[in-house]
Enzyme design. Structure first.
Site, mmCIF file in Angstrom:
data_model
loop_
_atom_site.group_PDB
_atom_site.id
_atom_site.type_symbol
_atom_site.label_atom_id
_atom_site.label_comp_id
_atom_site.label_asym_id
_atom_site.label_seq_id
_atom_site.Cartn_x
_atom_site.Cartn_y
_atom_site.Cartn_z
ATOM 1 C CG HIS A 200 33.297 -18.272 53.141
ATOM 2 N ND1 HIS A 200 34.235 -18.869 52.975
ATOM 3 C CD2 HIS A 200 31.835 -19.333 52.840
ATOM 4 C CE1 HIS A 200 33.958 -19.817 52.691
ATOM 5 N NE2 HIS A 200 32.791 -19.991 52.157
ATOM 6 C CD GLU B 9 33.081 -27.661 48.304
ATOM 7 O OE1 GLU B 9 32.735 -27.007 48.646
ATOM 8 O OE2 GLU B 9 32.908 -28.755 48.804
ATOM 9 C CG ASP C 252 35.812 -24.656 47.548
ATOM 10 O OD1 ASP C 252 36.790 -23.708 47.274
ATOM 11 O OD2 ASP C 252 34.930 -24.773 48.680
ATOM 12 C CB CYS D 215 24.710 -24.333 45.722
ATOM 13 S SG CYS D 215 26.320 -25.663 46.537
HETATM 14 C C1 PEP Z 1 31.023 -23.407 47.096
HETATM 15 O O1 PEP Z 1 32.588 -24.332 47.068
HETATM 16 O O2 PEP Z 1 30.919 -23.426 45.599
HETATM 17 C C2 PEP Z 1 30.427 -23.353 47.911
HETATM 18 C C3 PEP Z 1 29.187 -23.574 47.930
HETATM 19 O O3 PEP Z 1 30.518 -23.708 49.469
HETATM 20 P P1 PEP Z 1 31.747 -22.513 50.061
HETATM 21 O O4 PEP Z 1 31.912 -21.363 49.733
HETATM 22 O O5 PEP Z 1 31.007 -22.398 51.513
HETATM 23 O O6 PEP Z 1 32.802 -23.308 49.947
HETATM 24 MG MG MG Z 2 33.185 -24.870 49.858
#
Ligand code: PEP
Ligand code: MG
Length: 537
Positions: free
Chosen positions: A188, A427, A451, A498
């Site tokens: 992140h 995910e 994920d 996303c």
């Molecule tokens: C993902 O898992 O692709 C996602 C957008 O959520 P995060 O990266 O916050 O886990």
């Molecule tokens: Mg995620």
């Protein structure tokens, strides 16, 4: 000039001075020393530097927040010079023949425990202050800093590691680039660097001697150059200006549709982590927000954000986006996103553990507070609610049941809300395989490829050692995306991406051919992706 190569996670160039960032809760080692006089001199020198820092912070705080609120820094200065505090440190050094860092940490712990046990509330509250001053002294002694408050100009931030909870609390306006030793390209913190539109390089062995030196971060090659020679400096400066020109050219795409030459239109939204990111969404002409990672509100906070605090945040985003779609993902805490006040236990496999919707359904009081805040904010714009880490239809039905209860409660109280769209993140492989059933329950899917790749390939996205095989282009991932789009459409749900893969322009054509309806990307990728879409037949 010294040059080191790591792995780049954002292709851009930064030039500036190095700031060595020290984690607040750095563990201090007990070391035996013979020359205790020398340790006491080190303590005196560190105390002088720390007092100077506090004096500057105090003066700035008086200007920014007024004398009353700045008084805490005066208290810190007094504590640092307090005889008992100073005597305890010197005593531990001379009696135990130990290093000053250890003596400061031990004194800090002892004094803070003593204050915490006092009956008087004012004295109790001093426990945190004494911890703060000992941490400040330790960071001065280590040559690294925790506090960016003293900086006059933006810097290249270097650290061994950065947790999301630390990254969100940094003053972003002061950071030109991140360089870390640990961390993976899907962490992140890496995602945050992309959101901030700054270069970031991982896998660099940070050295204390670099503090304050000039450096060049080349996000195209992964090179970190310390004390650059003039010729190299000029070359990189020219490359940086060339980049800025390209960015300028992309601005011509603002206000244009995200549409292929044959007329296939997709929605191009942005990913954000907080209210402040909306400015860059608007600057880059985002058509909406496809992922608001609401857990960042929790990461920035010292305690559970209240319904009112959350309401204000969601309302501000909805109002600023002026009727454009704002998809808020409900709390996705856990795994790498940890906050102390949740009191989560340490787990062997946190990525597959107690996290996201699992916590929300297990602790519905937290979930209800967030849903109330979201529904109240829905009256001020175009909010959609999205649930993360879904693995079953049962979970979605449970989310919908709680949402209906919260709506009924608001209705009884005469509080306005809208009938928001609801969606789920895809995910997990489980969600892929039941996507046909899920599609009948929700209005939309958003595929979280970060994920989804992790769980499909069984590769921990935090593990930098596996970066080279953590391949989101793997056929298993791409076929999953295809399946989810087909199944979503069968059930009448629109489908977006996303995860970070949505911004990969080498796949834009593939996604459009698959029938994707929406892509949600970091704000800085909006115009490059629009450019890619408009270039397609
Ligand atoms: C993902 O898992 O692709 C996602 C957008 O959520 P995060 O990266 O916050 O886990
Ligand atoms: Mg995620």
């Amino acid at each position: 000039m010294e040059q080191y190569t790591g792995k780049s996670i954002f292709r851009k160039i930064a030039i500036g001075r190095i700031f060595l960032y020290q984690k607040k809760e750095s563990s201090v080692k007990r070391e035996h020393v013979e020359d205790t006089e020398q340790e006491i001199k080190r303590f005196e020198a560190a105390k002088t530097v720390a007092l100077g820092q506090l004096q500057r912070i105090y003066q700035k705080a008086v200007k920014d927040v007024g004398e009353d609120n700045a008084a805490v820094f005066e208290v810190h200065m007094m504590m640092m010079e307090d005889d008992d505090f100073v005597d305890s440190i010197c005593h531990i050094i001379t009696e135990q023949k130990v290093n000053v860092e250890y003596a400061v940490a031990t004194t800090g712990d002892n004094f803070s425990n003593m204050f915490a046990q006092m009956d008087d509330d004012y004295m109790k509250a001093r426990a945190a202050d004494v911890k703060d001053i000992s941490e400040r002294l330790i960071s001065v002694l280590s040559g690294r800093e925790t506090d960016m408050g003293n900086l006059d100009e933006p810097v290249i931030l270097m650290a061994d590691d950065l947790a999301p909870s630390e990254t969100v609390q940094l003053d972003k306006s002061k950071i030109l680039a991140f360089v870390t030793r640990h961390g993976s390209s899907n962490s992140h913190t890496a995602i945050l660097a992309r959101t901030m539109n700054i270069p970031a390089i991982i896998g660099i062995d940070i050295q204390d001697a670099w503090k304050g030196k000039m450096a060049i971060i080349n996000g195209y090659t992964g090179e970190v150059t310390i004390d650059p020679e003039p010729a190299y400096f000029e070359e990189m400066m020219a490359k940086k200006q060339e980049d800025e020109k390209k960015q300028e050219l992309l601005k011509a795409l603002k206000g244009k549709e995200t549409v292929t030459k044959s007329g296939k239109k997709i929605h191009l939204y942005a990913n954000i982590g907080g209210v402040k990111d909306v400015a860059s969404v608007l600057q880059n002409d985002g058509e909406g927000i496809g992922l608001f990672r609401s857990e960042f509100l929790y990461l920035e906070s010292e305690d559970f954000p209240t319904e009112e605090q959350q309401f204000q945040a969601y309302k501000t985003v909805a109002e600023n986006m002026a009727g454009r779609k704002v998809v808020v993902r409900t709390l996705d805490i856990g795994a790498d996103k940890q906050v102390d006040y949740f009191g989560l236990e340490k787990e062997d496999n946190p990525a597959m553990g107690y996290r996201a919707i699992r916590i929300c359904l297990d602790r519905p009081e937290i979930f209800r507070t967030q849903l109330r805040a979201l529904l109240r904010a829905s009256a001020y714009g175009n909010i959609s609610i999205m649930f993360p880490m879904i693995i079953s239809v049962q979970e979605v039905l449970e989310c919908k049941r709680i949402l209906a209860e919260v709506k009924a409660e608001l209705k009884d109280q005469g509080i306005a809300y809208k009938d928001v769209e609801i969606g789920v993140m895809i995910e997990t492989p489980a969600a892929v395989w039941i996507s046909e059933e899920l599609g009948r329950e929700v209005d939309f899917f958003s595929i979280g490829t970060n994920d989804l790749t992790q769980y499909t390939l069984a590769i921990d996205r935090q593990n930098a050692k596996l970066d080279s095989i953590n391949d989101s282009h793997h056929p298993a991932v791409l076929r999953s995306i295809q399946k989810v789009i087909e199944n979503g459409h069968k059930g009448g749900a629109w489908v977006g991406i996303c995860g970070e893969l949505g911004a990969d322009t080498t796949l834009t054509k593939t996604f459009i051919d698959m029938g994707i309806d929406e892509l949600s990307v970091s704000p800085s990728f909006i115009l490059p992706v629009r450019d890619a879409v408009r270039g397609l037949e």
